[in-house]
Design an enzyme around this catalytic site. Structure first.
Site, PDB file in Angstrom:
ATOM      1  CB  CYS A  55      -0.868  -0.024   1.256  1.00 27.30           C
ATOM      2  SG  CYS A  55      -1.911   1.420   1.471  1.00 27.30           S
ATOM      3  CB  CYS A  92      -3.322   3.694  -5.452  1.00 25.12           C
ATOM      4  SG  CYS A  92      -4.605   2.862  -4.471  1.00 25.12           S
TER       5      CYS A  92
HETATM    6  N1  DGL Z   1      -4.059   0.613  -1.857  1.00 25.14           N
HETATM    7  C1  DGL Z   1      -3.615   1.766  -1.211  1.00 25.14           C
HETATM    8  C2  DGL Z   1      -2.428   2.434  -1.859  1.00 25.14           C
HETATM    9  O1  DGL Z   1      -1.631   1.775  -2.469  1.00 25.14           O
HETATM   10  C3  DGL Z   1      -4.534   2.707  -0.499  1.00 25.14           C
HETATM   11  C4  DGL Z   1      -5.917   2.871  -0.937  1.00 25.14           C
HETATM   12  C5  DGL Z   1      -6.753   3.570   0.092  1.00 25.14           C
HETATM   13  O2  DGL Z   1      -7.099   2.914   1.056  1.00 25.14           O
HETATM   14  O3  DGL Z   1      -7.041   4.758  -0.070  1.00 25.14           O
HETATM   15  O4  DGL Z   1      -2.233   3.603  -1.728  1.00 25.14           O
END
Ligand code: DGL
Length: 265
Positions: free
Chosen positions: A75, A186
């Site tokens: 993430c 993301c």
């Molecule tokens: N999947 C996450 C990222 O790579 C975050 C998404 C979220 O929860 O806003 O930033």
């Protein structure tokens, strides 16, 4: 001293990290994988860094209790908020974070204009500013926060008319600005590649960092002689929201339909 057969813990705010989990499994098929989807607290993108750090501390403690030999923050938003804190807490634990692929994009662009799709939290962070300072001096970088996308992907929506419209609203300004390289900053967004491919000209490159994270995990484990040498156990999943909801969309985003347990923290 961790054992080679110990599992690797992988986390995300929700299902996005499954795009990274798939790369890890592809490169390191012998590793047993644990996955925590913090679906009870998704999205991270609009939350404070302190809030996200707290969540990541709980998840790191959980992986520790499960005997994980390494942790992957699958993430970008969690990485900018929490990786330094976790490294301080667990200095001897191999920890892999992730960041938008600015360096490869800056090397790849021919137009000299690169677009970054990411969460507000990632784009507003000092870590992202430092990344641009380091690697993007010779290119123009156009950033685009994408509120709402993660929420749709969390419901298993990878192609509705509303999603299409939302995504186009984020991508079109980048194309209009002359971007020939788009960074998916993301981990949820790689699930939108098929939709993106319909929206952008074929010569626009779309880059994410899942495979690079898997390679980095490989390096860290190899350096500590911790690469698994036996057959892997099936991946195990936890969700901090309704486990059934994650179970229901797993087949869409992951190749197996495994049982999901309730994340206890
Ligand atoms: N999947 C996450 C990222 O790579 C975050 C998404 C979220 O929860 O806003 O930033």
């Amino acid at each position: 001293m961790a054992e080679r057969s110990a599992p690797v813990g992988v986390m995300d705010s929700g299902v996005g990290g499954l795009s990274v989990l798939a790369e890890i499994q592809r490169l390191l098929p012998g590793e047993s994988l644990l996955y925590v989807a913090d679906c009870g607290h998704v999205p991270y993108g609009e939350k404070s860094a302190e809030y996200i750090r707290e969540r990541c501390r709980h998840i790191a403690e959980f992986f520790h209790a499960q005997g994980a030999k390494a942790m992957v923050l699958a993430c970008n938003t969690a990485t900018v908020a929490a990786v330094a804190d976790l490294r301080e807490r667990y200095p001897d634990w191999p920890l892999v974070g992730m960041e938008p692929a600015v360096k490869p994009a800056a090397a790849a662009t021919r137009s000299g204009v690169v677009g970054v799709l990411a969460t507000t939290g990632t784009l507003q962070s000092a870590k992202f500013a430092a990344l641009l300072d380091r690697f993007a001096n010779d290119v123009q970088v156009v950033t685009q926060p994408c509120p709402g996308l993660v929420e749709r992907i969390e419901t298993g929506d990878l192609g509705s008319a509303q999603l299409r419209q939302l995504l186009l609203g984020y991508v079109q300004p980048l194309l209009d600005a002359g971007c020939d390289t788009l960074i998916l900053g993301c981990t949820h967004y790689p699930f939108l590649r098929p939709l993106l491919a319909e929206m952008v000209p074929a010569d626009v490159a779309i880059i994410d960092t899942g495979a690079a994270v898997a390679r980095q995990l490989h390096r860290l484990l190899a350096a500590r002689d911790l690469l698994a040498d036996g057959p892997a156990q099936a991946a195990r999943f936890w969700s901090s929201a309704d486990p059934q909801a994650l179970s229901d969309i797993l087949p869409l985003l992951w190749h197996e339909s495994d049982r999901v347990q309730r994340f206890p923290l």
